[in-house]
Design a protein around this motif. Structure first.
Motif, PDB file in Angstrom:
ATOM      1  N   ILE A 242     -27.154  -5.578   6.455  1.00  0.00           N
ATOM      2  CA  ILE A 242     -27.661  -6.731   5.711  1.00  0.00           C
ATOM      3  C   ILE A 242     -29.178  -6.659   5.594  1.00  0.00           C
ATOM      4  O   ILE A 242     -29.753  -7.057   4.573  1.00  0.00           O
ATOM      5  CB  ILE A 242     -27.207  -8.060   6.373  1.00  0.00           C
ATOM      6  CG1 ILE A 242     -27.609  -9.257   5.502  1.00  0.00           C
ATOM      7  CG2 ILE A 242     -27.761  -8.189   7.780  1.00  0.00           C
ATOM      8  CD1 ILE A 242     -26.993  -9.290   4.127  1.00  0.00           C
ATOM      9  N   GLN A 243     -29.836  -6.089   6.606  1.00  0.00           N
ATOM     10  CA  GLN A 243     -31.298  -5.950   6.527  1.00  0.00           C
ATOM     11  C   GLN A 243     -31.699  -4.995   5.396  1.00  0.00           C
ATOM     12  O   GLN A 243     -32.692  -5.209   4.699  1.00  0.00           O
ATOM     13  CB  GLN A 243     -31.849  -5.451   7.874  1.00  0.00           C
ATOM     14  CG  GLN A 243     -31.775  -6.479   8.989  1.00  0.00           C
ATOM     15  CD  GLN A 243     -30.416  -6.522   9.669  1.00  0.00           C
ATOM     16  OE1 GLN A 243     -29.531  -5.708   9.375  1.00  0.00           O
ATOM     17  NE2 GLN A 243     -30.230  -7.475  10.567  1.00  0.00           N
TER      18      GLN A 243
ATOM     19  N   TYR B 115     -29.914  -4.442   2.651  1.00  0.00           N
ATOM     20  CA  TYR B 115     -29.678  -5.157   1.399  1.00  0.00           C
ATOM     21  C   TYR B 115     -30.818  -6.126   1.101  1.00  0.00           C
ATOM     22  O   TYR B 115     -31.292  -6.223  -0.038  1.00  0.00           O
ATOM     23  CB  TYR B 115     -28.358  -5.925   1.471  1.00  0.00           C
ATOM     24  CG  TYR B 115     -27.139  -5.105   1.146  1.00  0.00           C
ATOM     25  CD1 TYR B 115     -26.912  -4.653  -0.156  1.00  0.00           C
ATOM     26  CD2 TYR B 115     -26.205  -4.784   2.121  1.00  0.00           C
ATOM     27  CE1 TYR B 115     -25.787  -3.910  -0.466  1.00  0.00           C
ATOM     28  CE2 TYR B 115     -25.066  -4.031   1.818  1.00  0.00           C
ATOM     29  CZ  TYR B 115     -24.868  -3.596   0.525  1.00  0.00           C
ATOM     30  OH  TYR B 115     -23.757  -2.856   0.214  1.00  0.00           O
ATOM     31  N   ARG B 116     -31.263  -6.854   2.116  1.00  0.00           N
ATOM     32  CA  ARG B 116     -32.354  -7.810   1.907  1.00  0.00           C
ATOM     33  C   ARG B 116     -33.624  -7.095   1.455  1.00  0.00           C
ATOM     34  O   ARG B 116     -34.309  -7.538   0.524  1.00  0.00           O
ATOM     35  CB  ARG B 116     -32.630  -8.580   3.192  1.00  0.00           C
ATOM     36  CG  ARG B 116     -31.554  -9.570   3.604  1.00  0.00           C
ATOM     37  CD  ARG B 116     -31.817 -10.052   5.014  1.00  0.00           C
ATOM     38  NE  ARG B 116     -30.812 -11.012   5.478  1.00  0.00           N
ATOM     39  CZ  ARG B 116     -30.538 -11.250   6.745  1.00  0.00           C
ATOM     40  NH1 ARG B 116     -31.197 -10.579   7.694  1.00  0.00           N
ATOM     41  NH2 ARG B 116     -29.625 -12.131   7.083  1.00  0.00           N
TER      42      ARG B 116
ATOM     43  N   ALA C 238     -35.367  -7.485  -2.159  1.00  0.00           N
ATOM     44  CA  ALA C 238     -36.745  -7.991  -2.242  1.00  0.00           C
ATOM     45  C   ALA C 238     -37.629  -7.022  -3.027  1.00  0.00           C
ATOM     46  O   ALA C 238     -38.484  -7.442  -3.824  1.00  0.00           O
ATOM     47  CB  ALA C 238     -37.301  -8.221  -0.842  1.00  0.00           C
TER      48      ALA C 238
ATOM     49  N   VAL D  95     -23.402 -10.479   2.374  1.00  0.00           N
ATOM     50  CA  VAL D  95     -24.136  -9.840   1.278  1.00  0.00           C
ATOM     51  C   VAL D  95     -23.918 -10.599  -0.029  1.00  0.00           C
ATOM     52  O   VAL D  95     -24.873 -10.912  -0.764  1.00  0.00           O
ATOM     53  CB  VAL D  95     -23.690  -8.369   1.121  1.00  0.00           C
ATOM     54  CG1 VAL D  95     -24.327  -7.742  -0.125  1.00  0.00           C
ATOM     55  CG2 VAL D  95     -24.051  -7.563   2.359  1.00  0.00           C
TER      56      VAL D  95
ATOM     57  N   GLU E  59     -25.868 -14.034   0.134  1.00  0.00           N
ATOM     58  CA  GLU E  59     -27.326 -14.028   0.157  1.00  0.00           C
ATOM     59  C   GLU E  59     -27.949 -13.482  -1.121  1.00  0.00           C
ATOM     60  O   GLU E  59     -28.971 -13.978  -1.598  1.00  0.00           O
ATOM     61  CB  GLU E  59     -27.833 -13.223   1.349  1.00  0.00           C
ATOM     62  CG  GLU E  59     -27.599 -13.888   2.699  1.00  0.00           C
ATOM     63  CD  GLU E  59     -28.434 -13.268   3.806  1.00  0.00           C
ATOM     64  OE1 GLU E  59     -29.396 -12.535   3.489  1.00  0.00           O
ATOM     65  OE2 GLU E  59     -28.117 -13.509   4.977  1.00  0.00           O
ATOM     66  N   LEU E  60     -27.362 -12.407  -1.687  1.00  0.00           N
ATOM     67  CA  LEU E  60     -28.045 -11.715  -2.765  1.00  0.00           C
ATOM     68  C   LEU E  60     -27.986 -12.444  -4.103  1.00  0.00           C
ATOM     69  O   LEU E  60     -28.544 -11.998  -5.088  1.00  0.00           O
ATOM     70  CB  LEU E  60     -27.512 -10.285  -2.927  1.00  0.00           C
ATOM     71  CG  LEU E  60     -28.316  -9.253  -2.126  1.00  0.00           C
ATOM     72  CD1 LEU E  60     -28.293  -9.548  -0.638  1.00  0.00           C
ATOM     73  CD2 LEU E  60     -27.817  -7.846  -2.395  1.00  0.00           C
TER      74      LEU E  60
ATOM     75  N   PRO F 169     -32.869 -15.072  -4.420  1.00  0.00           N
ATOM     76  CA  PRO F 169     -33.984 -14.440  -3.700  1.00  0.00           C
ATOM     77  C   PRO F 169     -34.612 -15.351  -2.648  1.00  0.00           C
ATOM     78  O   PRO F 169     -35.201 -14.849  -1.678  1.00  0.00           O
ATOM     79  CB  PRO F 169     -34.985 -14.125  -4.809  1.00  0.00           C
ATOM     80  CG  PRO F 169     -34.166 -14.038  -6.048  1.00  0.00           C
ATOM     81  CD  PRO F 169     -33.068 -15.039  -5.870  1.00  0.00           C
TER      82      PRO F 169
ATOM     83  N   TYR G  29     -33.265 -14.495   0.910  1.00  0.00           N
ATOM     84  CA  TYR G  29     -33.712 -13.290   1.607  1.00  0.00           C
ATOM     85  C   TYR G  29     -35.210 -13.041   1.490  1.00  0.00           C
ATOM     86  O   TYR G  29     -35.704 -12.089   2.072  1.00  0.00           O
ATOM     87  CB  TYR G  29     -32.919 -12.067   1.113  1.00  0.00           C
ATOM     88  CG  TYR G  29     -32.934 -11.808  -0.373  1.00  0.00           C
ATOM     89  CD1 TYR G  29     -33.996 -11.165  -0.972  1.00  0.00           C
ATOM     90  CD2 TYR G  29     -31.872 -12.214  -1.189  1.00  0.00           C
ATOM     91  CE1 TYR G  29     -34.020 -10.909  -2.321  1.00  0.00           C
ATOM     92  CE2 TYR G  29     -31.872 -11.956  -2.547  1.00  0.00           C
ATOM     93  CZ  TYR G  29     -32.942 -11.300  -3.105  1.00  0.00           C
ATOM     94  OH  TYR G  29     -32.952 -11.054  -4.464  1.00  0.00           O
TER      95      TYR G  29
END
Length: 344
Positions: free
Chosen positions: A300-301, A303-304, A308, A334, A337-338, A341, A344
């Motif tokens: 997940i980090q 993806y963030r 970004a 995922v 969150e995505l 913006p 994340y």
């Protein structure tokens, strides 16, 4: 015009649907491409049309997946998809109609994603178009293995048949169409660059089809396309993407890296610059295979961070595909969150 998507999720209709279930599939199972993303950040589904050469829907313009195949020599998942499609259609449950109706009911936008060409292996009739079966002369031929069995877009018959398929699909009432170049072959590779105007004329005809269908429905249908991050790679295939954007033929561009590599940075300044002039929406995919031997799948980090980066570059949103299936807690994090913006 459709709402600008916040998060697009691609489902190819095979690996996460008709390959997976034992036949016959119920309507509940056929609706899963929509139902499984409800409550997440996904507001738009790109729904694959089987192989782009053969189809799961009740096609008259093309050939159904598994139609005319009696030896089933490519493994049980291929047979399973053929049986699921056949039995669903016999039961009055056209898989594409079920998904289109469910998406409309739930307020999810739907782009039908069509592979525009594909290579064929002689004994694989699951992915052999009707056109190539009946008119093998439409194949490019020559020594390039990737291009030899692909359809040659220099031929009127190839373009006309593809337009018939697109028009048939648009009749299901999606919010638009995504053109997937897939193997990046439309012409003999030695002639592809000079044949670019032929492909641009074809894209203009697809735009006209979208506009005609849209007028019938009182709206503008979205025409999307996947493109290579490097402009030169597109031009070498005959794809003058700048012209497509500047002429207003395409509304949305997905910049996709090679294969399934998880790429947090793509060289796509030329796309963003042209989009700023034309008003085209630009979407960035993330892929699923990190170039990192410590991880077999993105965290997940990751993806963030990638999301970004892309937002900072100026994309309009993200395009996800090929998450682990069935979707679990990590995948749903995922997908949640995505879509925004600010999360994340």
């Amino acid at each position: 015009r459709m709402r600008k998507p916040k998060l697009i999720y691609y489902n190819d209709a095979r690996h996460y649907s008709l390959y997976r279930y034992d036949p016959p599939m119920s309507e509940h199972q056929l609706r899963q491409p929509v139902d499984e993303i409800l409550g997440t950040g996904v507001d738009t589904i790109a729904f694959g049309l089987a192989s782009g050469q053969t189809f799961f829907h009740d096609t008259k313009a093309g050939v159904r997946w598994g139609e005319g195949v009696d030896d089933h020599n490519h493994g049980v998942m291929w047979w399973r998809a053929a049986e699921n499609a056949r039995l669903a259609l016999e039961a009055g449950l056209d898989p594409l109609r079920v998904v289109a109706d469910r998406a409309r009911e739930k307020g999810i936008q739907l782009l039908c994603s069509m592979r525009m060409n594909d290579a064929s292996v002689d004994d694989n009739r699951y992915m052999m178009s009707r056109l190539k079966r009946e008119h093998p002369e439409v194949m490019i031929g020559g020594g390039d293995a990737r291009a030899a069995t692909a359809e040659n877009y220099e031929l009127d018959l190839v373009r006309e048949t593809r337009l018939e398929l697109i028009d048939e699909v648009l009749g299901y009432g999606p919010d638009g169409l995504e053109m997937d170049p897939y193997i990046d072959v439309f012409f003999d590779p030695s002639r592809a660059r000079e044949c670019g105007p032929i492909l641009t004329d074809f894209v203009r005809e697809v735009r006209r089809l979208c506009d005609r269908r849209g007028e019938e429905q009182g709206r503008r249908l979205c025409l999307a396309t996947r493109v290579h991050p490097l402009e030169e790679a597109n031009l070498a295939a005959g794809m003058d993407v700048r012209a497509w954007m500047r002429e207003g033929y395409v509304d949305l561009v997905v910049v996709r890296p090679e294969g399934m590599l998880f790429s947090p940075e793509l060289a796509m300044d030329w796309v963003l610059e042209t989009a700023a002039e034309s008003g085209t929406w630009v979407y960035a995919p993330t892929g699923r295979e990190p170039y990192d031997d410590r991880h077999h799948a993105p965290t997940i980090q990751m993806y963030r961070a990638a999301a970004a980066n892309f937002v900072a570059m100026g994309v309009d949103g993200l395009y996800l595909s090929d998450l682990g299936w069935p979707l679990g807690l990590e995948e749903y994090q995922v997908l949640r969150e995505l879509g925004d913006p600010e999360i994340y």
